[in-house]
Design a protein around this motif. Structure first.
Motif, mmCIF file in Angstrom:
data_model
loop_
_atom_site.group_PDB
_atom_site.id
_atom_site.type_symbol
_atom_site.label_atom_id
_atom_site.label_comp_id
_atom_site.label_asym_id
_atom_site.label_seq_id
_atom_site.Cartn_x
_atom_site.Cartn_y
_atom_site.Cartn_z
ATOM 1 N N SER A 18 1.321 0.864 9.808
ATOM 2 C CA SER A 18 1.612 2.251 9.411
ATOM 3 C C SER A 18 3.101 2.424 9.127
ATOM 4 C CB SER A 18 1.161 3.218 10.511
ATOM 5 O OG SER A 18 -0.255 3.212 10.637
ATOM 6 N N LYS A 19 3.942 1.764 9.915
ATOM 7 C CA LYS A 19 5.384 1.799 9.648
ATOM 8 C C LYS A 19 5.697 1.180 8.293
ATOM 9 C CE LYS A 19 7.022 1.630 14.455
ATOM 10 N NZ LYS A 19 7.761 0.787 15.451
ATOM 11 N N LEU A 20 5.012 0.094 7.961
ATOM 12 C CA LEU A 20 5.247 -0.557 6.673
ATOM 13 C C LEU A 20 4.774 0.325 5.520
ATOM 14 C CD1 LEU A 20 4.420 -4.341 7.248
ATOM 15 C CD2 LEU A 20 6.549 -3.076 7.593
ATOM 16 N N ILE A 21 3.661 1.020 5.720
ATOM 17 C CA ILE A 21 3.189 1.955 4.690
ATOM 18 C C ILE A 21 4.242 3.038 4.457
ATOM 19 C CG2 ILE A 21 1.469 3.721 4.144
ATOM 20 C CD1 ILE A 21 -0.584 2.003 5.669
ATOM 21 N N GLU A 22 4.792 3.581 5.522
ATOM 22 C CA GLU A 22 5.833 4.599 5.400
ATOM 23 C C GLU A 22 7.070 4.036 4.706
ATOM 24 O OE1 GLU A 22 6.651 6.091 9.279
ATOM 25 O OE2 GLU A 22 4.623 6.858 9.616
ATOM 26 N N MET A 23 7.440 2.805 5.059
ATOM 27 C CA MET A 23 8.596 2.173 4.444
ATOM 28 C C MET A 23 8.371 1.989 2.942
ATOM 29 S SD MET A 23 10.237 -1.612 5.186
ATOM 30 C CE MET A 23 10.164 -1.358 6.958
ATOM 31 N N ALA A 52 0.831 -1.203 0.000
ATOM 32 C CA ALA A 52 0.000 0.000 0.000
ATOM 33 C C ALA A 52 0.864 1.250 0.000
ATOM 34 C CB ALA A 52 -0.942 -0.012 1.202
ATOM 35 N N GLY A 53 1.968 1.226 0.746
ATOM 36 C CA GLY A 53 2.869 2.370 0.777
ATOM 37 C C GLY A 53 3.544 2.619 -0.555
ATOM 38 N N VAL A 54 3.994 1.558 -1.207
ATOM 39 C CA VAL A 54 4.601 1.694 -2.535
ATOM 40 C C VAL A 54 3.590 2.272 -3.519
ATOM 41 C CG1 VAL A 54 5.611 0.461 -4.491
ATOM 42 C CG2 VAL A 54 6.256 -0.181 -2.152
ATOM 43 N N LEU A 55 2.359 1.779 -3.463
ATOM 44 C CA LEU A 55 1.321 2.270 -4.366
ATOM 45 C C LEU A 55 0.970 3.725 -4.082
ATOM 46 C CD1 LEU A 55 -0.943 -0.907 -4.378
ATOM 47 C CD2 LEU A 55 0.505 -0.096 -6.249
#
Length: 377
Positions: free
Chosen positions: A353-358, A22-25
């Motif tokens: 949320s951390k993974l989205i930021e990453m 989701a973060g990459v997208l």
């Protein structure tokens, strides 16, 4: 939307690691908007957590930025209780079922428990957050061309890709076939049913599990559906060589299960990208006048994967696991040894949320590469 360039989105699996995608997208969405580029994707494919993401994108294909924001909102507020039961009553019942049937099953003729966890809450989450009727509407409005979700049929170990499309795209290859379908929560849950951790899911009269099982060619469905340019998002860091301390004692069940789940869920996409690279390099060495005689074609791709180890991040956030889930995992080994298992099960707002930021950071760092991929012929 028809052109000589057909873009496909390939999303791999990994439980809670789907938040990274989701973060990459989200980064991709911002790049598209900043360059005034329309959503290029005509084909969406996913396995495991990637099936959840691909389905939501297809349901909201009329507006890619809105779809991505909804996806990030879903992952940013998800809790373990929305995915599987975490209370003592349900977990105790599952534990007693496993104990009783594993010890007395030969006498009573019953079968042992189907999985360590029960995922009925996930069905509710998927039903409430994805408008499945809009998938067909977006197809009819030509906002995209096909959605493909892959699951494993436990009867014959066949990788089945459920395809919703207005076109007659199908394939039948060794241990992998396509089937037309109107995608519903059952299909998404089937593709996301991590073996041993989550129970098999019934679709019609068959039972399915995580699409990464036996999925030796994760990029295949997008290619079979007509894509010749692939945007691939993995969930496993490639910077792990030499990072693990040597074993000084026999590995625990947790460490063994880590290795098995990694091999099942995460390694396939990495191997498939390597295959794409090798095939492309082989074709480039063939003179142009002879390439028409080949049964292969080049497939342009960009691959985004975590710069950091998500398993290590999960171990640092293990305290956010529900108490009883943490207790169960400790029965397999230390939390450090179970870091990969934790990364699949840590459906926690803080961790996700951390993974989205990453994922967002990794996506923005690849902006130049992404723009070249989007614009070159």
């Amino acid at each position: 939307m028809m052109s000589d360039k057909t873009f496909g989105l390939v999303l791999s699996g990994g439980g809670a690691r789907g938040a990274y995608q989701a973060g990459v997208l989200l980064a991709l969405s911002e790049i598209l908007q900043s360059e005034s580029i329309q959503n290029p994707f005509e084909i969406y494919t996913g396995v495991s957590a990637g099936a959840i993401n691909a389905t939501m994108l297809a349901a909201e294909a009329q507006d890619f930025s809105v779809a991505v924001k909804k996806l990030c909102d879903l992952w940013g507020r998800i809790t373990p209780e929305q995915v599987f039961y975490t209370d003592a009553m349900h977990l105790g019942r599952l534990g007693m079922k496993w104990m009783g049937e594993l010890s007395l099953g030969a006498l009573t003729g019953t079968t042992a428990g189907k999985a360590l966890l029960e995922t009925a809450p996930l069905r509710t989450l998927l039903t409430e957050n994805i408008n499945y009727d809009k998938i067909q509407k977006n197809l009819e409005q030509k906002n995209f061309r096909a959605l493909g979700l892959t699951a494993i049929d436990y009867k014959d170990s066949m990788a089945i890709t459920f395809v919703q499309s207005l076109e007659n795209k199908s394939w039948k290859k060794a241990k992998k076939v396509s089937e037309p379908a109107m995608i519903r929560p059952d299909h998404v849950m089937a593709s996301s049913a991590i073996p041993l951790l989550f129970p098999p899911i019934q679709v019609d009269q068959r039972y399915f599990g995580d699409g990464c099982v036996r999925n030796t060619h994760p990029c295949g469905p997008a290619i079979y559906l007509g894509a010749n340019k692939l945007f691939i998002v993995g969930v496993k860091s490639l910077n792990l060589v030499g990072s693990l301390a040597p074993l000084t004692k026999s590995p625990s069940v947790a460490r063994v299960l880590n290795v098995i789940l990694n091999a099942i869920l995460l390694d396939g996409i990495e191997l498939d990208v390597e295959r794409l690279y090798r095939v492309n390099e082989f074709i480039r060495q063939i003179p142009n006048e002879h390439r028409g005689q080949l049964n292969y074609k080049t497939v342009d791709y960009v691959w985004i994967s975590p710069a950091e180890d998500i398993g290590e991040k999960a171990a640092q956030s293990a305290q956010n696991l529900p108490r009883l889930i943490k207790y169960l995992i400790k029965g397999l080994g230390s939390l450090e040894e179970a870091n990969e298992i934790i990364s699949y099960l840590l459906f926690d707002p803080q961790f996700c949320s951390k993974l989205i930021e990453m994922g967002f950071d990794d996506g923005m760092k690849a902006k130049k590469q992404i723009l070249e991929f989007l614009t070159k012929n």
